[in-house]
Write an enzyme that holds these catalytic residues in place. Structure first.
Site, short mmCIF file in Angstrom:
data_model
loop_
_atom_site.label_atom_id
_atom_site.label_comp_id
_atom_site.label_asym_id
_atom_site.label_seq_id
_atom_site.Cartn_x
_atom_site.Cartn_y
_atom_site.Cartn_z
N GLU A 183 0.80 -1.22 0.00
CA GLU A 183 0.00 0.00 0.00
C GLU A 183 0.84 1.28 0.00
OE1 GLU A 183 -2.82 -0.31 3.23
OE2 GLU A 183 -3.77 -2.07 2.39
N GLU A 193 -5.49 -8.55 0.65
CA GLU A 193 -6.18 -8.20 1.90
C GLU A 193 -7.63 -7.89 1.61
OE1 GLU A 193 -4.63 -4.96 4.28
OE2 GLU A 193 -2.57 -5.67 4.02
#
Ligand code: IFM
Length: 467
Positions: A189, A373
């Site tokens: 991320e 995720e």
């Protein structure tokens, strides 16, 4: 732009009173080659913050500043996984997961001069060796936000020199751990590292300047691009990729201005990361949204960043409803009456499906995807030894359906990792927000599989038993 009309809703009719998490018989998730795993990250679970030569990270510094993390929580102990890793891996296999996604703590494995820290390296060798002995696939992220503090002291992701430090780190790890890793992700991320860490200061190191955010992003992506060929050279058999968190934007009205606002939301959330990786350039609309924030880009950088990938990791959680701010920007308008999680995030599985289908159209070179995720936080309590996390069960089932729908629309998705294996340190929200399928009592470190974990285990055992 009619963002949410593009693909009409077909998954929102899940009956939460039904506990079953097992997908319907025609779901792609039954395919044996579709990988199902659980994910964690080093700082969120390991603890042992000063043990065996581990250096301080930016999250140790940040969480020690009063007011930065809810209730003053820090990762000093977390889930004590550094000491309990063997029983945690037993738990992982008892739930029938086939893969495990973890991250390496950079401050644990290298000293300030860039020399290896043997004790830290041995920890990951034992961990990964045991995972391989247990027959699990291993997905390893090199950077999940815990930058060594001494590198931040020299400018962190704002200093171009970090690109070379990261390449050295990738070199050391892939030489030491080659053969133990099925898939390497360089970064987790980068949007969060750049925007939350340097753009609005909600995450470590806590700086807040738009120009910093774009320069930090450029160095993060460049570090990724420099590391990929290093990983390839040292560990040719493994896959190499990166993990991006993606967000869905919706327009608060059908006006052109609000449509543009929703488009810009996705530009800054998704295209800011994916365009340089997959098109070799930043989206021009980003500079309309954030004028004057273009980073310094040197000749050759775009090509380095766009190094071919074996996979793209996608993390998805929620949708954001926005409207025009009347100028060149946008502002969030929270929707009323929608289902939300403990984080206040809207439950919106169609966003995952629609984004995946959209990326498949936008990027002809989109690599195979793993959902690295997906999950949700709820205020879970152990009652009579049980955690009945009904909202999570419904959430997971609906997101499984969204993934299946995207696969059926032609997106090459190879696996799904639930976030997270266990409750853990949720960054600025500390230990209050519980994302695990396993409950952690932080006073006793007792682990209790929630009902969602039991149902995942049931599905995975049924799947394994199928011829
Ligand atoms: O806990 C985080 C994780 O570290 C990165 N992705 C989002 C999760 C939930 O906020």
């Amino acid at each position: 732009m009619a963002h949410d009309a593009a693909f009409s809703s077909s998954h929102s009719s899940f009956d939460p009173s039904s506990e079953a998490l097992t997908p319907p018989g025609d779901s792609s998730l039954w395919r044996k080659d579709f990988l199902l795993g659980a994910a964690t990250a080093a700082y969120q679970i390991e603890g042992a913050a000063t043990e065996d030569g581990r250096l301080a990270s930016i999250w140790d510094t940040f969480s020690a500043i009063p007011g930065k993390v809810l209730a003053g929580d820090t990762g000093a102990v977390a889930c004590d996984h550094y000491h309990r890793w063997e029983s945690d891996l037993d738990l992982l296999t008892s739930l029938n997961f086939e893969a495990y996604r973890l991250s390496i703590a950079w401050p644990r494995v290298m000293d300030e001069a860039g020399r290896p820290n043997r004790k830290g390296l041995d920890f990951y060798k034992r961990l990964l060796g045991t995972l391989k002995d247990k027959g699990l696939q291993t997905f390893v992220t090199l950077y999940h936000w815990d930058l060594p503090q001494h590198l931040e002291d020299r400018g962190g992701w704002l200093n171009r020199d970090i690109v070379y430090r990261f390449a050295d780190y990738a070199d050391l790890m892939s030489r030491e751990l080659a053969g133990h890793v099925d898939a390497w992700a360089t970064l987790n991320e980068p949007w969060c590292s750049a925007f939350l860490g340097y753009g609005n200061g909600h995450h470590a190191p806590g700086l807040a300047d738009g120009r910093f955010a774009t320069q930090a992003m450029h160095h993060l992506l460049l570090a990724h691009g420099m590391a990929v060929p290093v990983l390839r050279a040292n560990d040719p058999a493994s896959k190499k990729g990166i993990v991006a968190n993606i967000g869905r934007g919706s327009a608060n009205s059908s006006s052109a201005a609000d449509g543009r606002a929703a488009h810009l939301f996705e530009v800054q959330h998704n295209a800011w990361v994916l365009d340089p990786l997959l098109k070799g350039e930043y989206p021009q609309d980003l500079w309309h949204l954030w004028p004057g924030t273009e980073p310094l880009v040197l000749e050759g950088d775009p090509k380095t960043i766009a190094a071919p990938l074996d996979f793209l990791g996608i993390n998805y959680y929620f949708r954001t409803n926005v409207e025009s701010d009347g100028g060149h920007g946008m502002v969030e308008v929270p929707l009323e009456g929608v289902e939300r999680t403990q984080m206040g995030w809207e439950v919106y599985p169609d966003g995952l499906r629609d984004l995946l289908i959209g990326f498949n159209r936008t990027y002809p070179n989109l690599p195979p995807i793993y959902i690295t995720e997906n999950g949700m936080a709820s205020d879970d309590q152990v009652i009579d030894g049980q955690v009945n996390d009904l909202q999570r069960i419904a959430f997971l089932k609906r997101h499984f359906a969204a993934v299946d729908a995207a696969i059926k629309e032609g997106v090459d998705i190879r696996g799904y990792f639930v976030w997270s294996l266990m409750d853990n340190f949720e960054w600025a929200f500390g230990y209050e927000r519980r994302f695990g399928v396993v409950h952690v009592d932080y006073d006793t470190q007792r682990r209790t599989p929630k009902r969602s974990a039991q149902l995942i285990a049931k599905f995975l055992s049924e799947r394994a038993a199928k011829a």
